[in-house]
Design a protein around this motif. Structure first.
Motif, PDB file in Angstrom:
ATOM      1  N   ILE A  77       0.930  -0.960   0.002  1.00  0.00           N
ATOM      2  CA  ILE A  77      -0.008  -0.039  -0.115  1.00  0.00           C
ATOM      3  C   ILE A  77       0.966   1.397  -0.063  1.00  0.00           C
ATOM      4  O   ILE A  77       1.882   1.325   0.196  1.00  0.00           O
ATOM      5  N   SER A  78       0.373   2.506  -0.467  1.00  0.00           N
ATOM      6  CA  SER A  78       0.829   3.600  -0.309  1.00  0.00           C
ATOM      7  C   SER A  78      -0.027   4.488   0.680  1.00  0.00           C
ATOM      8  O   SER A  78      -1.228   4.287   0.597  1.00  0.00           O
ATOM      9  N   LEU A  79       0.776   5.296   1.459  1.00  0.00           N
ATOM     10  CA  LEU A  79       0.047   6.101   2.340  1.00  0.00           C
ATOM     11  C   LEU A  79       0.695   7.621   2.516  1.00  0.00           C
ATOM     12  O   LEU A  79       1.938   7.590   2.299  1.00  0.00           O
ATOM     13  N   PRO A  80       0.146   8.729   2.706  1.00  0.00           N
ATOM     14  CA  PRO A  80       0.518  10.044   3.003  1.00  0.00           C
ATOM     15  C   PRO A  80       1.397   9.862   4.234  1.00  0.00           C
ATOM     16  O   PRO A  80       1.160   9.091   5.130  1.00  0.00           O
ATOM     17  N   LEU A  81       2.675  10.430   4.164  1.00  0.00           N
ATOM     18  CA  LEU A  81       3.879  10.360   5.223  1.00  0.00           C
ATOM     19  C   LEU A  81       3.256  10.250   6.361  1.00  0.00           C
ATOM     20  O   LEU A  81       3.666   9.594   7.373  1.00  0.00           O
ATOM     21  N   GLU A  82       2.220  11.552   6.715  1.00  0.00           N
ATOM     22  CA  GLU A  82       1.823  11.664   8.115  1.00  0.00           C
ATOM     23  C   GLU A  82       1.005  10.496   8.547  1.00  0.00           C
ATOM     24  O   GLU A  82       0.917  10.372   9.892  1.00  0.00           O
ATOM     25  N   ASN A  83       0.398   9.604   7.850  1.00  0.00           N
ATOM     26  CA  ASN A  83      -0.189   8.573   8.041  1.00  0.00           C
ATOM     27  C   ASN A  83       0.487   7.220   8.052  1.00  0.00           C
ATOM     28  O   ASN A  83       0.100   6.047   8.256  1.00  0.00           O
ATOM     29  N   TYR A  84       1.637   7.297   7.542  1.00  0.00           N
ATOM     30  CA  TYR A  84       2.422   6.266   6.918  1.00  0.00           C
ATOM     31  C   TYR A  84       2.486   4.881   7.974  1.00  0.00           C
ATOM     32  O   TYR A  84       2.169   3.709   7.620  1.00  0.00           O
ATOM     33  N   TYR A  85       2.935   5.185   9.302  1.00  0.00           N
ATOM     34  CA  TYR A  85       3.027   3.977  10.094  1.00  0.00           C
ATOM     35  C   TYR A  85       1.826   3.916  11.101  1.00  0.00           C
ATOM     36  O   TYR A  85       1.681   2.733  11.581  1.00  0.00           O
ATOM     37  N   ASP A  86       0.662   4.796  10.988  1.00  0.00           N
ATOM     38  CA  ASP A  86      -0.315   4.871  11.900  1.00  0.00           C
ATOM     39  C   ASP A  86      -1.259   3.422  11.697  1.00  0.00           C
ATOM     40  O   ASP A  86      -1.728   2.695  12.568  1.00  0.00           O
ATOM     41  N   ILE A  87      -1.058   2.971  10.468  1.00  0.00           N
ATOM     42  CA  ILE A  87      -1.930   1.819   9.824  1.00  0.00           C
ATOM     43  C   ILE A  87      -1.388   0.460  10.593  1.00  0.00           C
ATOM     44  O   ILE A  87      -2.288  -0.251  10.753  1.00  0.00           O
ATOM     45  N   VAL A  88      -0.303   0.215  10.937  1.00  0.00           N
ATOM     46  CA  VAL A  88       0.438  -0.770  11.522  1.00  0.00           C
ATOM     47  C   VAL A  88       0.019  -0.716  12.801  1.00  0.00           C
ATOM     48  O   VAL A  88      -0.633  -1.822  13.000  1.00  0.00           O
ATOM     49  N   THR A  89      -0.052   0.116  13.569  1.00  0.00           N
ATOM     50  CA  THR A  89      -0.626   0.431  14.936  1.00  0.00           C
ATOM     51  C   THR A  89      -1.896   0.048  14.846  1.00  0.00           C
ATOM     52  O   THR A  89      -2.668  -1.064  15.662  1.00  0.00           O
ATOM     53  N   GLU A  90      -2.525   0.493  14.058  1.00  0.00           N
ATOM     54  CA  GLU A  90      -4.270   0.336  13.861  1.00  0.00           C
ATOM     55  C   GLU A  90      -4.397  -1.053  13.697  1.00  0.00           C
ATOM     56  O   GLU A  90      -5.495  -1.696  14.160  1.00  0.00           O
ATOM     57  N   MET A  91      -3.895  -1.669  12.740  1.00  0.00           N
ATOM     58  CA  MET A  91      -4.106  -3.056  12.221  1.00  0.00           C
ATOM     59  C   MET A  91      -3.971  -4.021  13.383  1.00  0.00           C
ATOM     60  O   MET A  91      -4.612  -4.916  13.730  1.00  0.00           O
ATOM     61  N   LYS A  92      -2.742  -3.668  14.297  1.00  0.00           N
ATOM     62  CA  LYS A  92      -2.331  -4.444  15.364  1.00  0.00           C
ATOM     63  C   LYS A  92      -3.697  -4.394  16.390  1.00  0.00           C
ATOM     64  O   LYS A  92      -4.072  -5.479  16.863  1.00  0.00           O
ATOM     65  N   GLU A  93      -4.102  -3.327  16.767  1.00  0.00           N
ATOM     66  CA  GLU A  93      -5.317  -3.327  17.667  1.00  0.00           C
ATOM     67  C   GLU A  93      -6.503  -4.124  17.041  1.00  0.00           C
ATOM     68  O   GLU A  93      -7.281  -4.756  17.602  1.00  0.00           O
ATOM     69  N   TYR A  94      -6.888  -3.566  15.814  1.00  0.00           N
ATOM     70  CA  TYR A  94      -8.000  -4.149  15.240  1.00  0.00           C
ATOM     71  C   TYR A  94      -8.001  -5.661  15.384  1.00  0.00           C
ATOM     72  O   TYR A  94      -8.922  -6.370  15.439  1.00  0.00           O
ATOM     73  N   LEU A  95      -6.881  -6.198  15.016  1.00  0.00           N
ATOM     74  CA  LEU A  95      -6.971  -7.793  14.672  1.00  0.00           C
ATOM     75  C   LEU A  95      -6.668  -8.286  16.231  1.00  0.00           C
ATOM     76  O   LEU A  95      -7.015  -9.662  16.345  1.00  0.00           O
ATOM     77  N   GLY A  96      -6.035  -7.648  17.053  1.00  0.00           N
ATOM     78  CA  GLY A  96      -5.835  -8.220  18.716  1.00  0.00           C
ATOM     79  C   GLY A  96      -5.459  -9.750  18.405  1.00  0.00           C
ATOM     80  O   GLY A  96      -4.194  -9.995  17.603  1.00  0.00           O
ATOM     81  N   GLU A  97      -5.831 -10.649  18.888  1.00  0.00           N
ATOM     82  CA  GLU A  97      -5.378 -12.005  19.030  1.00  0.00           C
ATOM     83  C   GLU A  97      -5.801 -12.944  17.643  1.00  0.00           C
ATOM     84  O   GLU A  97      -5.158 -13.891  17.662  1.00  0.00           O
ATOM     85  N   LYS A  98      -6.234 -12.091  16.768  1.00  0.00           N
ATOM     86  CA  LYS A  98      -6.527 -13.068  15.681  1.00  0.00           C
ATOM     87  C   LYS A  98      -5.262 -12.987  14.672  1.00  0.00           C
ATOM     88  O   LYS A  98      -5.130 -13.829  13.673  1.00  0.00           O
ATOM     89  N   SER A  99      -4.294 -12.199  14.916  1.00  0.00           N
ATOM     90  CA  SER A  99      -3.006 -12.226  14.277  1.00  0.00           C
ATOM     91  C   SER A  99      -2.002 -12.622  15.313  1.00  0.00           C
ATOM     92  O   SER A  99      -1.946 -12.301  16.415  1.00  0.00           O
ATOM     93  N   HIS A 100      -0.745 -13.230  14.733  1.00  0.00           N
ATOM     94  CA  HIS A 100       0.290 -13.493  15.404  1.00  0.00           C
ATOM     95  C   HIS A 100       1.189 -11.984  15.507  1.00  0.00           C
ATOM     96  O   HIS A 100       1.229 -11.344  16.575  1.00  0.00           O
ATOM     97  N   ARG A 101       1.402 -11.448  14.597  1.00  0.00           N
ATOM     98  CA  ARG A 101       2.214 -10.198  14.495  1.00  0.00           C
ATOM     99  C   ARG A 101       1.759  -9.370  13.331  1.00  0.00           C
ATOM    100  O   ARG A 101       1.291  -9.993  12.190  1.00  0.00           O
ATOM    101  N   VAL A 102       2.012  -8.166  13.365  1.00  0.00           N
ATOM    102  CA  VAL A 102       1.762  -7.323  12.022  1.00  0.00           C
ATOM    103  C   VAL A 102       3.316  -6.697  11.849  1.00  0.00           C
ATOM    104  O   VAL A 102       3.736  -5.842  12.956  1.00  0.00           O
ATOM    105  N   PHE A 103       3.853  -6.764  10.918  1.00  0.00           N
ATOM    106  CA  PHE A 103       4.867  -6.145  10.620  1.00  0.00           C
ATOM    107  C   PHE A 103       4.956  -4.771   9.656  1.00  0.00           C
ATOM    108  O   PHE A 103       4.246  -5.076   8.458  1.00  0.00           O
ATOM    109  N   GLY A 104       5.510  -3.884   9.801  1.00  0.00           N
ATOM    110  CA  GLY A 104       5.694  -2.640   8.969  1.00  0.00           C
ATOM    111  C   GLY A 104       6.953  -2.390   8.351  1.00  0.00           C
ATOM    112  O   GLY A 104       8.111  -2.350   9.177  1.00  0.00           O
ATOM    113  N   PHE A 105       7.219  -2.467   7.218  1.00  0.00           N
ATOM    114  CA  PHE A 105       8.501  -2.125   6.477  1.00  0.00           C
ATOM    115  C   PHE A 105       8.189  -1.516   5.066  1.00  0.00           C
ATOM    116  O   PHE A 105       7.038  -1.687   4.386  1.00  0.00           O
ATOM    117  N   GLY A 106       9.043  -0.775   4.587  1.00  0.00           N
ATOM    118  CA  GLY A 106       8.759  -0.542   3.070  1.00  0.00           C
ATOM    119  C   GLY A 106       9.668   0.469   2.665  1.00  0.00           C
ATOM    120  O   GLY A 106      10.706   0.992   3.338  1.00  0.00           O
TER     121      GLY A 106
END
Lengths: 499, 499
Positions: A386-415
């Motif tokens: 995905i692409s995101l404006p820089l001001e929101n670039y990393y927020d989505i990683v934190t948000e997906m972690k919260e959204y998924l909770g125990e449904k996921s092992h880990r959420v990795f962000g790099f790019g």
């Protein structure tokens, strides 16, 4: 110093490792998304006879085993069941193939190196695969202007190697370069590691030749940097994933090969500080920056735990990799050292290392490059581009972690931070369509709300087609459909893809 | 050193000096090329009442005197006779204007700063002029990514000034920057002096919003460097000269303002040697080159004879101006000095001067900048804006001299060598259509044969429309016409232009 090991730095082949493979037998594409076959004619013996008269004998592939690699996508995730591959050697043959298919309502799947990861290059049903692999000649190189003219089927790495002798390089570099073709790169507006420095293919493709669905040849074979004569038709074909025409030839702006490559690996306290370090790099390193990559702690930690990699600088929440390429090693080293000191003084980074040694650079790039090939160790991994404006670039990683909770092992962000391009990867215990839908519906909705892109580099193809109306207005969708009707009124070109 | 006098370096305003003016009263465009009015409705009182209810009072211009500057082109060469200018303040107003015009078959001439030189921005008959001048707000600047979002009517120089406070600059710079608008720049894919370094607008415009002829708003307002979702619609509007839609908003990639600007003025024995010096510059100066200009002896000699300019280096057959822009003055000076020495050692150049002094640089640029404003001293001057492959770049000047013989006074060759863009200017005793046709028919034919472009930067507009079929295949012309029909089935947008 002339860095001879240039080709070692293929910083994003990771995307092409088949982390999403479900089983050894790929799913039929038609079943995967439950698509209905269009009203196309089924290939018969008379059609094959026509193609035999048109092409040399070995230009046709009909053998079931030989067809396999054309019918299955690069990730071995999807398969179609095309009974025929055609490999024209000239644009005239290409033109006659398409004209025949158009007149006889035979569906066509255009294919380059078949390295796409959204299913855009593989058939869904029994489309005839028209491959550009035998349109593979270099036609001309102007050493002074750096403009290379070649056929669409030239493999990207072969072009790299060809240019190497002239101290030039392609403006595009991809992990798939050993297989992908410049025509496919053009048709998908492929991105990759050099985009930050040299821009995308809309800027670098100076001219092209393409064949419309009805076989008409559109000659936009310009080799000039400036040409404002009439509507800029070539751009219709760039990034339209073979749905509006098949690219057969390109003229591409190449660049001088850098004489010096330097690397900085930096640790920062948080993403905001890393962003400040990036902004400072733009000011201090300006014209020599060639890559700006980011990796989060989760990613690096995982690498330390599961591979033999080590951190050159210890433990930090966010890491930056900044690469420079220039024409003078001494100057570049001086700039990079001063930049690093400035970032330290301002506390934008907490620690770091700067190197011009190819072996040390390789070790650092290894951390970034080998990420995806190791993720399978954490279960099944969903990989998004995905692409995101820089001001929101990393927020989505934190948000997906919260959204998924125990449904996921880990959420990795790099790019590719420099391009606003984030690879967010989510590991779960095992694949299910439920979890896939749970992730994608939220992720793509949020990316769209944040004015991001649900496909930074990889296109829409077959797999993301259902999400396109979510991110495009009705007016835009209608205009795309109108374009498709103008260019391909019978809809024979790459059906079931994009729109 | 931070060069504060950056805006002084407007190296190509020369193109906008009205050297081709024939008389104080411009010719009616319709008579100039003997065009027949299309089957459009004539504006009546009811139409004007509709526009009055839609727009604020001062958004309409109906007064004959006030209409003058919208009806006459920048060169005061051509005029139309539009009875009405509309200046919407929102995209919704723009949409309603076009929807009404489309439903009532009223022809429209979209207009930005009206600085075009091919008659693309001025009406031919009584088209309603729809001006973007009041769509002039800066909407957002992301300081980190350097992406600026603004409305189409923003004047280029205002954007330059706005960015200056953030140590950023526009990727485009034109002589007409005090009047031209970014929407017009986008619609014409305007070139200019920074194209060599930053590429053209297909690469730098990240997103745009445009209104189709039927009033439908196409929102491609992306601010991302990477976005491969669906057909790349924005490129349809870039460079199509207002014939396929009116651009109302853009997102544009801006760049860090350079901290150091250096200049070299070099004399060479012939064009072949100058080309070698250019190629060496690409290798040695690589990432810091920001302009590569060429001037021939005829041009410089004329300047010495007719102005107070002097040569800093004496008399040579061909001159090169090479400008660098970078982030470190010391490094850039070192590179440029070494480059100059290498060119001298290899006899690519015979003499030269290298400077970082703004006043000396201004003096050198003055030679190049003030060319066109002085050419009128040599009679009537035909000015052409062509591109050629570098190997044929200068041959056309020699060839035109031979072809014209005593029919011309002189043939001057100078231009943006880095972009392959040549300004060939031909002085004759006085204007006649016979001599114009004699020149143009040969010049354009030869440019086409040499795979050049008959319009590098300036577009086709009204004046070059007749030559477009000469340089495009029937298939390309047909595709352009098909596009026009899809985007504007009633043909109300900028009729008599391009196709």
């Amino acid at each position: 110093m002339l860095v001879k090991t240039f080709s070692v730095f293929s910083k994003n082949f990771i995307k092409y490792v088949p982390v999403r493979r479900l089983s050894s037998v790929p799913t039929f594409a038609k079943d995967y998304l439950q698509v209905k076959r269009g009203p196309y004619k089924t290939l018969d013996e008379q059609d094959v006879r026509f193609f035999r008269t048109l092409l040399e004998e070995n230009s046709l592939i009909e053998d079931r085993c030989d067809l396999e690699k054309y019918n299955v996508d690069f990730l071995k995730h999807l398969r179609g069941c095309s009974p025929l591959v055609l490999r024209p050697r000239t644009v005239e043959q290409m033109s006659k193939i398409l004209s025949y298919c158009n007149n006889n309502l035979l569906a066509v799947c255009p294919q380059g190196g078949n390295t796409g990861v959204c299913g855009g290059a593989t058939p869904v049903f029994d489309e005839i695969i028209v491959s550009t692999e035998w349109l593979n000649s270099v036609i001309h190189l102007d050493e002074t202007s750096g403009v290379l003219v070649c056929e669409a089927g030239c493999v990207l790495e072969n072009l790299h190697n060809y240019l190497n002798d002239y101290d030039l390089m392609m403006p595009i570099d991809l992990g798939a370069k050993g297989s992908c073709q410049i025509g496919g790169n053009t048709s998908t507006n492929a991105g990759g590691i050099r985009l930050y420095r040299y821009g995308n293919l809309h800027g670098n493709i100076l001219g092209l030749e393409a064949v419309k669905a009805d076989g008409e040849i559109i000659d936009c074979m310009n080799t000039l940097k400036k040409d404002n004569t009439g509507f800029h038709l070539k751009h219709i074909f760039i990034g339209s994933e073979g749905c509006l025409g098949i690219v057969t030839k390109v003229a591409i702006q190449c660049h001088p090969k850098p004489k010096s490559i330097q690397l900085a690996f930096l640790g920062a306290q948080n993403f905001t500080k890393a962003l400040k370090a990036f902004k400072t790099a733009k000011q201090e390193l300006g014209e020599i920056i060639s890559a700006v990559e980011v990796m989060d702690h989760e990613t690096i930690k995982f690498m330390w735990e599961h591979t033999d990699t080590t951190s050159p600088i210890g433990d930090y929440p966010i890491y930056l990799i900044i690469e420079t390429s220039g024409s003078n090693e001494e100057h570049d080293q001086d700039k990079l050292n001063k930049y690093f000191q400035k970032c330290m003084d301002k506390h934008f980074v907490l620690n770091g290392v700067v190197t011009s040694s190819p072996s040390k650079s390789e070790q650092i790039w290894g951390l970034r490059e080998r990420v995806a090939e190791n993720f399978y160790k954490d279960g099944y991994v969903f990989a998004y581009d995905i692409s995101l404006p820089l001001e929101n670039y990393y927020d989505i990683v934190t948000e997906m972690k919260e959204y998924l909770g125990e449904k996921s092992h880990r959420v990795f962000g790099f790019g590719h931070l420099g391009d606003g391009n984030l690879h967010i990867q989510i590991s779960v215990q095992k694949f299910s369509t439920d979890i896939m839908n749970y992730i994608e519906q939220h992720l793509y909705k949020r990316v769209n709300e944040l004015n991001g892109s649900i496909s930074a580099e990889h296109g829409i193809g077959f797999l993301k087609k259902q999400y396109l109306p979510l991110v495009k207005s009705e007016a835009n969708m209608n205009l795309m459909r109108s374009l498709k009707r103008v260019m391909d009124p019978n809809g024979i070109l790459n059906p079931y893809k994009v729109v």
